[in-house]
Design a protein around this motif. Structure first.
Motif, PDB file in Angstrom:
ATOM      1  N   ASN A   1       0.839  -1.199   0.000  1.00 51.33           N
ATOM      2  CA  ASN A   1       0.000   0.000   0.000  1.00 51.33           C
ATOM      3  C   ASN A   1       0.873   1.248   0.000  1.00 51.33           C
ATOM      4  OD1 ASN A   1      -2.720  -0.845  -0.080  1.00 51.33           O
ATOM      5  ND2 ASN A   1      -2.566  -1.547   2.035  1.00 51.33           N
ATOM      6  N   GLY A   2       0.493   2.190  -0.849  1.00 51.65           N
ATOM      7  CA  GLY A   2       1.240   3.446  -0.902  1.00 51.65           C
ATOM      8  C   GLY A   2       2.430   3.423  -1.849  1.00 51.65           C
ATOM      9  N   ALA A   3       2.622   2.317  -2.568  1.00 48.76           N
ATOM     10  CA  ALA A   3       3.789   2.176  -3.447  1.00 48.76           C
ATOM     11  C   ALA A   3       3.729   3.083  -4.673  1.00 48.76           C
ATOM     12  CB  ALA A   3       3.919   0.716  -3.896  1.00 48.76           C
TER      13      ALA A   3
ATOM     14  N   LYS B   1       0.977   2.417  -7.137  1.00 47.33           N
ATOM     15  CA  LYS B   1       0.271   1.641  -8.162  1.00 47.33           C
ATOM     16  C   LYS B   1      -0.930   2.416  -8.719  1.00 47.33           C
ATOM     17  CE  LYS B   1      -0.527  -1.877  -5.363  1.00 47.33           C
ATOM     18  NZ  LYS B   1       0.009  -1.317  -4.099  1.00 47.33           N
ATOM     19  N   SER B   2      -1.774   2.919  -7.825  1.00 47.47           N
ATOM     20  CA  SER B   2      -2.964   3.646  -8.290  1.00 47.47           C
ATOM     21  C   SER B   2      -2.579   4.933  -9.010  1.00 47.47           C
ATOM     22  CB  SER B   2      -3.885   4.001  -7.118  1.00 47.47           C
ATOM     23  OG  SER B   2      -4.361   2.830  -6.509  1.00 47.47           O
ATOM     24  N   THR B   3      -1.528   5.559  -8.548  1.00 43.53           N
ATOM     25  CA  THR B   3      -1.049   6.778  -9.216  1.00 43.53           C
ATOM     26  C   THR B   3      -0.656   6.452 -10.659  1.00 43.53           C
ATOM     27  OG1 THR B   3      -0.251   7.651  -7.107  1.00 43.53           O
ATOM     28  CG2 THR B   3       0.680   8.617  -9.103  1.00 43.53           C
ATOM     29  N   THR B   4       0.050   5.353 -10.846  1.00 48.72           N
ATOM     30  CA  THR B   4       0.472   4.940 -12.188  1.00 48.72           C
ATOM     31  C   THR B   4      -0.741   4.733 -13.092  1.00 48.72           C
ATOM     32  OG1 THR B   4       2.392   3.843 -11.214  1.00 48.72           O
ATOM     33  CG2 THR B   4       1.819   3.208 -13.465  1.00 48.72           C
TER      34      THR B   4
HETATM   35  P1  ADP Z   1      -0.904   2.333  -4.099  1.00 47.61           P
HETATM   36  O1  ADP Z   1      -1.952   2.316  -5.150  1.00 47.61           O
HETATM   37  O2  ADP Z   1       0.315   1.561  -4.461  1.00 47.61           O
HETATM   38  O3  ADP Z   1      -1.436   1.947  -2.744  1.00 47.61           O
HETATM   39  P2  ADP Z   1      -0.993   5.210  -4.471  1.00 47.61           P
HETATM   40  O4  ADP Z   1      -0.573   5.450  -5.867  1.00 47.61           O
HETATM   41  O5  ADP Z   1      -2.435   5.270  -4.134  1.00 47.61           O
HETATM   42  O6  ADP Z   1      -0.363   3.840  -3.950  1.00 47.61           O
HETATM   43  O7  ADP Z   1      -0.257   6.262  -3.539  1.00 47.61           O
HETATM   44  C1  ADP Z   1       1.156   6.435  -3.576  1.00 47.61           C
HETATM   45  C2  ADP Z   1       1.555   7.494  -2.559  1.00 47.61           C
HETATM   46  O8  ADP Z   1       1.061   8.758  -2.956  1.00 47.61           O
HETATM   47  C3  ADP Z   1       0.978   7.226  -1.161  1.00 47.61           C
HETATM   48  O9  ADP Z   1       1.943   7.557  -0.209  1.00 47.61           O
HETATM   49  C4  ADP Z   1      -0.200   8.167  -1.090  1.00 47.61           C
HETATM   50  O10 ADP Z   1      -0.445   8.556   0.246  1.00 47.61           O
HETATM   51  C5  ADP Z   1       0.264   9.333  -1.940  1.00 47.61           C
HETATM   52  N1  ADP Z   1      -0.879  10.033  -2.569  1.00 47.61           N
HETATM   53  C6  ADP Z   1      -1.830   9.495  -3.335  1.00 47.61           C
HETATM   54  N2  ADP Z   1      -2.702  10.421  -3.767  1.00 47.61           N
HETATM   55  C7  ADP Z   1      -2.261  11.606  -3.258  1.00 47.61           C
HETATM   56  C8  ADP Z   1      -2.731  12.960  -3.325  1.00 47.61           C
HETATM   57  N3  ADP Z   1      -3.816  13.284  -4.035  1.00 47.61           N
HETATM   58  N4  ADP Z   1      -2.027  13.904  -2.668  1.00 47.61           N
HETATM   59  C9  ADP Z   1      -0.916  13.578  -1.977  1.00 47.61           C
HETATM   60  N5  ADP Z   1      -0.410  12.335  -1.866  1.00 47.61           N
HETATM   61  C10 ADP Z   1      -1.078  11.356  -2.491  1.00 47.61           C
END
Ligand code: ADP
Ligand code: ADP
Length: 226
Positions: free
Chosen positions: A39-41, A43-46
């Motif tokens: 979690n937090g890696a 992945k969703s951002t990508t």
């Molecule tokens: P995963 O999908 O691998 O769990 P995310 O891509 O959701 O990871 O999040 C990666 C990192 O970016 C996390 O530390 C999360 O807290 C941070 N993050 C995600 N969205 C935002 C945002 N809108 N503003 C600031 N930080 C964010």
């Protein structure tokens, strides 16, 4: 051409948090690919960046050779996305949710109706077609998200943690369904933090941690290393 080609992908959120620190990733056409990581890696951002829901801070993304910065309206036709969170209008009927999504891709209404029937049947939701989405169980909502993502018959299906919180029986049937459409030629990328899911389904895997790619290999050789 690769289904997905990511080069030097960076994301810095508004609060200065560096979520992606220059990720390179290539997914071949026809692959069943896992993006694995805690979690937090990132992945969703990508995934958000690939479908233009999140603005990138640097790098490039090509989908079947089409740069998303240059021609997103073309790239989006290739991509179907199943997000992690339900994002339906809770009062909209199941069938309308799918046909309206077809409109977003510019499909004629007649085709939209045919596709909605096809995919709602495949996913066991046809009986629920006139139910507002709030009347569905969690498992049905997951399947509805998949039907909606397939309505324009994308060449690349991306699923963000598709089986998080899903019971074992539904997980199995979702896995079977995904294997079926992969066998029919759809490239699939899923994110997961379960190694077991990657192991059961995927051929190749990338591991991402703290915004960096730490491994990119076949699932077989990953398992040998453990
Ligand atoms: P995963 O999908 O691998 O769990 P995310 O891509 O959701 O990871 O999040 C990666 C990192 O970016 C996390 O530390 C999360 O807290 C941070 N993050 C995600 N969205 C935002 C945002 N809108 N503003 C600031 N930080 C964010
Ligand atoms: P257009 O490309 O027609 O201008 P927008 O980019 O404004 O459309 O997006 C319309 C809606 O579709 C938005 O609510 C957006 O969040 C959503 N959306 C954008 N990209 C995708 C996608 N790849 N799959 C599903 N929904 C998407």
């Amino acid at each position: 051409t690769a289904a997905l080609e990511i080069r030097g992908l960076k994301k810095i959120y508004d609060n200065k948090f560096e979520a992606l620190k220059g990720v390179d990733l290539t997914v071949a056409e026809g692959d069943f690919f896992a993006l694995l990581g805690p979690n937090g890696a990132g992945k969703s951002t990508t995934i958000g960046i690939i479908c233009s829901l999140v603005k990138k801070s640097g790098g490039s993304v090509k989908v079947f050779g089409v740069d998303i910065d240059k021609d997103f309206s073309k790239a989006k036709q290739f991509i179907g996305v199943v997000p992690q969170e339900f994002n339906f209008n809770m009062f909209e009927k199941v069938q309308d949710i799918v046909t309206n999504q077809a409109g977003y891709y510019g499909l004629p209404y007649k085709v939209a109706v045919e596709r909605a029937e096809k995919y709602l049947k495949k996913l066991g939701l046809w009986e629920k077609r006139s139910t507002p989405s709030r009347g569905l169980s969690g498992g049905m909502k997951r399947r509805l998200m998949i039907a909606r993502a397939l309505v324009h018959e994308p060449k690349l299906l991306i699923l963000d943690e598709p089986t998080a919180g899903v019971d074992i029986e539904l997980r199995r049937s979702m896995w079977e369904f995904l294997q079926e459409i992969n066998a029919a030629g759809t490239t699939i990328i899923l994110t997961t933090h379960y190694l077991e899911e990657a192991e059961s389904l995927c051929r190749n895997v990338a591991i991402i941690d703290k915004g960096e790619l730490v491994e990119n290999t076949s699932v077989k050789s990953l398992l040998k290393q453990l």
